[in-house]
Design a protein around this motif. Structure first.
Motif, PDB file in Angstrom:
ATOM      1  N   LEU A 186      -3.214   7.858   1.262  1.00  0.00           N
ATOM      2  CA  LEU A 186      -3.689   9.051   0.569  1.00  0.00           C
ATOM      3  C   LEU A 186      -3.483   8.897  -0.936  1.00  0.00           C
ATOM      4  N   GLY A 187      -4.512   9.271  -1.700  1.00  0.00           N
ATOM      5  CA  GLY A 187      -4.419   9.153  -3.149  1.00  0.00           C
ATOM      6  C   GLY A 187      -3.507  10.180  -3.782  1.00  0.00           C
ATOM      7  N   GLY A 232      -7.887  18.028  -5.379  1.00  0.00           N
ATOM      8  CA  GLY A 232      -9.313  18.190  -5.604  1.00  0.00           C
ATOM      9  C   GLY A 232     -10.113  16.915  -5.546  1.00  0.00           C
ATOM     10  N   ASP A 233      -9.459  15.769  -5.390  1.00  0.00           N
ATOM     11  CA  ASP A 233     -10.173  14.494  -5.346  1.00  0.00           C
ATOM     12  C   ASP A 233      -9.571  13.614  -4.264  1.00  0.00           C
ATOM     13  N   ARG A 237      -7.644   6.373  -2.635  1.00  0.00           N
ATOM     14  CA  ARG A 237      -7.721   6.260  -1.180  1.00  0.00           C
ATOM     15  C   ARG A 237      -7.851   4.796  -0.758  1.00  0.00           C
ATOM     16  N   GLN A 238      -7.084   4.404   0.251  1.00  0.00           N
ATOM     17  CA  GLN A 238      -7.194   3.068   0.827  1.00  0.00           C
ATOM     18  C   GLN A 238      -7.241   3.170   2.348  1.00  0.00           C
ATOM     19  N   TYR A 239      -8.000   2.303   2.963  1.00  0.00           N
ATOM     20  CA  TYR A 239      -7.927   2.211   4.422  1.00  0.00           C
ATOM     21  C   TYR A 239      -8.096   0.754   4.840  1.00  0.00           C
ATOM     22  N   SER A 289       0.831  -1.204   0.000  1.00  0.00           N
ATOM     23  CA  SER A 289       0.000   0.000   0.000  1.00  0.00           C
ATOM     24  C   SER A 289       0.866   1.255   0.000  1.00  0.00           C
ATOM     25  N   PRO A 290       0.827   2.070  -1.067  1.00  0.00           N
ATOM     26  CA  PRO A 290       1.650   3.269  -1.156  1.00  0.00           C
ATOM     27  C   PRO A 290       1.028   4.452  -0.424  1.00  0.00           C
ATOM     28  N   ASN A 291       1.833   5.498  -0.202  1.00  0.00           N
ATOM     29  CA  ASN A 291       1.342   6.753   0.383  1.00  0.00           C
ATOM     30  C   ASN A 291       0.598   6.513   1.697  1.00  0.00           C
ATOM     31  N   SER A 292       1.073   5.565   2.503  1.00  0.00           N
ATOM     32  CA  SER A 292       0.304   5.111   3.658  1.00  0.00           C
ATOM     33  C   SER A 292       0.880   5.566   4.998  1.00  0.00           C
ATOM     34  N   VAL A 293      -0.016   5.801   5.938  1.00  0.00           N
ATOM     35  CA  VAL A 293       0.325   6.074   7.327  1.00  0.00           C
ATOM     36  C   VAL A 293      -0.430   5.060   8.178  1.00  0.00           C
ATOM     37  N   SER A 294       0.277   4.404   9.080  1.00  0.00           N
ATOM     38  CA  SER A 294      -0.378   3.397   9.908  1.00  0.00           C
ATOM     39  C   SER A 294       0.020   3.541  11.369  1.00  0.00           C
ATOM     40  N   TYR A 295      -0.817   2.990  12.243  1.00  0.00           N
ATOM     41  CA  TYR A 295      -0.540   2.940  13.683  1.00  0.00           C
ATOM     42  C   TYR A 295      -0.885   1.544  14.185  1.00  0.00           C
TER      43      TYR A 295
END
Length: 359
Positions: free
Chosen positions: A187-188, A192-193, A198-200, A165-171
């Motif tokens: 985050l995509g 503006g979009d 987007r992934q979660y 998963s790219p552009n990701s922040v996790s805890y």
């Protein structure tokens, strides 16, 4: 089947204080690591250019028969006061031809992240495994073998989406009374979009003695600014619940997974099996996975495999695996992530022998 806010200033300050309190000059280390895994694969049928078509028997030399072939760099620095920073850069490689393999097709397409860790948990940013993917690994009786395990079903359904998963922040929380949770947001990156790309994902696990139970969800949208050579922005929903129980040298595992791909299919996968550490030098395991398309129940498959690994040393092992997959309707479940990702109609029998070395 194939398929084609903002936060209050006080809250932010509190989080920062929790992770940075007690920081000091520290010790650091960097390690080069890796694994080379290659084997000879035989399949009685091979998926042809047309879905379901049989192109005939095949012998092939493949990389990653048991685990991916990888190399990487990892490091940690002790910042003091219980706070550590760590990083990992990891790439998939193909020892058969020297090229990139597995992962998302980029140089460091397996993992590329930096993390902060203390008694309050781990905060990580970058390309990483989703909690959903890790939950599936925990409930796989064959340890995500690249031949005949639930990871074959995963990639058949979702490709690299959620695995890398790219552009990701996790805890990830610390373990509390046997419970541990993890959440991730990707985050995509499209102005503006906020929905594109987007992934979660979230997961919750409970462990007590030899017993483990977990549950996880994943949701992703197509698009975003992190398009990769291997599709990692497929629009799909994933849900899973799994369990494991260890008695001495035997570990039994069960799982249920649902993959719902937008505009395509809705697959339920029921899996189970066991792992038996016969001796410290010999491990054997077996698993069966039944897949059914809820939208069209005539589409279904059964995948089963048995494997044995002999540890010649701490770093070198020999392995042998046999398996079969039966596809009905439009289902085209494969049997090996490398060399036989998709399968032909009817029954396919496969065997694999290989060598793995880590460094």
């Amino acid at each position: 089947m194939r398929h084609g806010g903002r936060f209050a200033l006080k809250a932010a300050a509190g989080v920062a204080a929790a992770f940075f309190a007690g920081s000091a000059h520290a010790q650091s280390s960097v390690t080069l690591y890796g694994a080379l895994d290659t084997g000879v694969l035989y399949t009685s049928k091979t998926a042809g250019a047309t879905a379901g078509q049989n192109a005939g028997k095949n012998f092939s030399l493949i990389e990653g028969g048991l685990t991916p072939s990888i190399f990487g760099l990892t490091g940690t620095e002790d910042l003091g006061g219980g706070l550590k920073v760590s990083f990992k850069l990891e790439s998939g490689i193909n020892p058969a031809n020297g090229g990139l393999a597995d992962c998302n097709g980029n140089l460091f397409g397996c993992q590329a992240w930096v993390a902060l860790d203390n008694q309050y948990g781990t905060l990580k940013a970058g390309l990483q495994y989703s909690p959903f993917f890790l939950a599936l690994y925990e409930s796989d009786p064959r340890g995500f073998s690249l031949f005949g395990s639930s990871v074959v079903n995963y990639v058949d359904n979702a490709l690299a989406t959620g695995a890398f998963s790219p552009n990701s922040v996790s805890y990830t929380s610390p373990e509390l009374a046997g419970f541990q949770g993890s959440v991730m947001y990707s985050l995509g990156g499209i102005p503006g979009d906020f929905q594109a790309g987007r992934q979660y994902s979230a997961s919750l696990k409970y462990e007590l003695g030899g017993f483990m139970i977990n549950a996880s969800i994943f949701d992703s949208n197509a698009g975003g600014n992190a398009q990769t050579p291997v599709q990692s922005a497929l629009e799909y929903e994933g849900r899973t619940i799994g369990a494991a129980y260890k008695i001495g040298p035997v570990t039994m595992k069960l799982s249920f997974v649902n993959y719902k791909v937008s505009g395509s299919f809705n697959n339920n996968v029921y899996g189970g099996g066991l792992d038996y550490l016969v001796t410290p030098a010999l491990d054997m395991n077996a698993g069966v996975w039944v897949t059914s398309d809820r939208n069209q129940t005539a589409n279904h498959s059964v995948l089963g495999a048995l494997g044995a690994t002999y540890f010649m040393s701490k770093r070198t092992s020999l392995y042998a695996q046999v398996g079969t997959v039966n596809n009905r309707g439009l289902m085209n479940t494969g049997i090996s992530l490398n060399g036989a990702l998709y399968g032909a109609q009817g029954t396919t029998v496969a065997a694999l022998v290989g060598l793995r070395h880590t460094f």
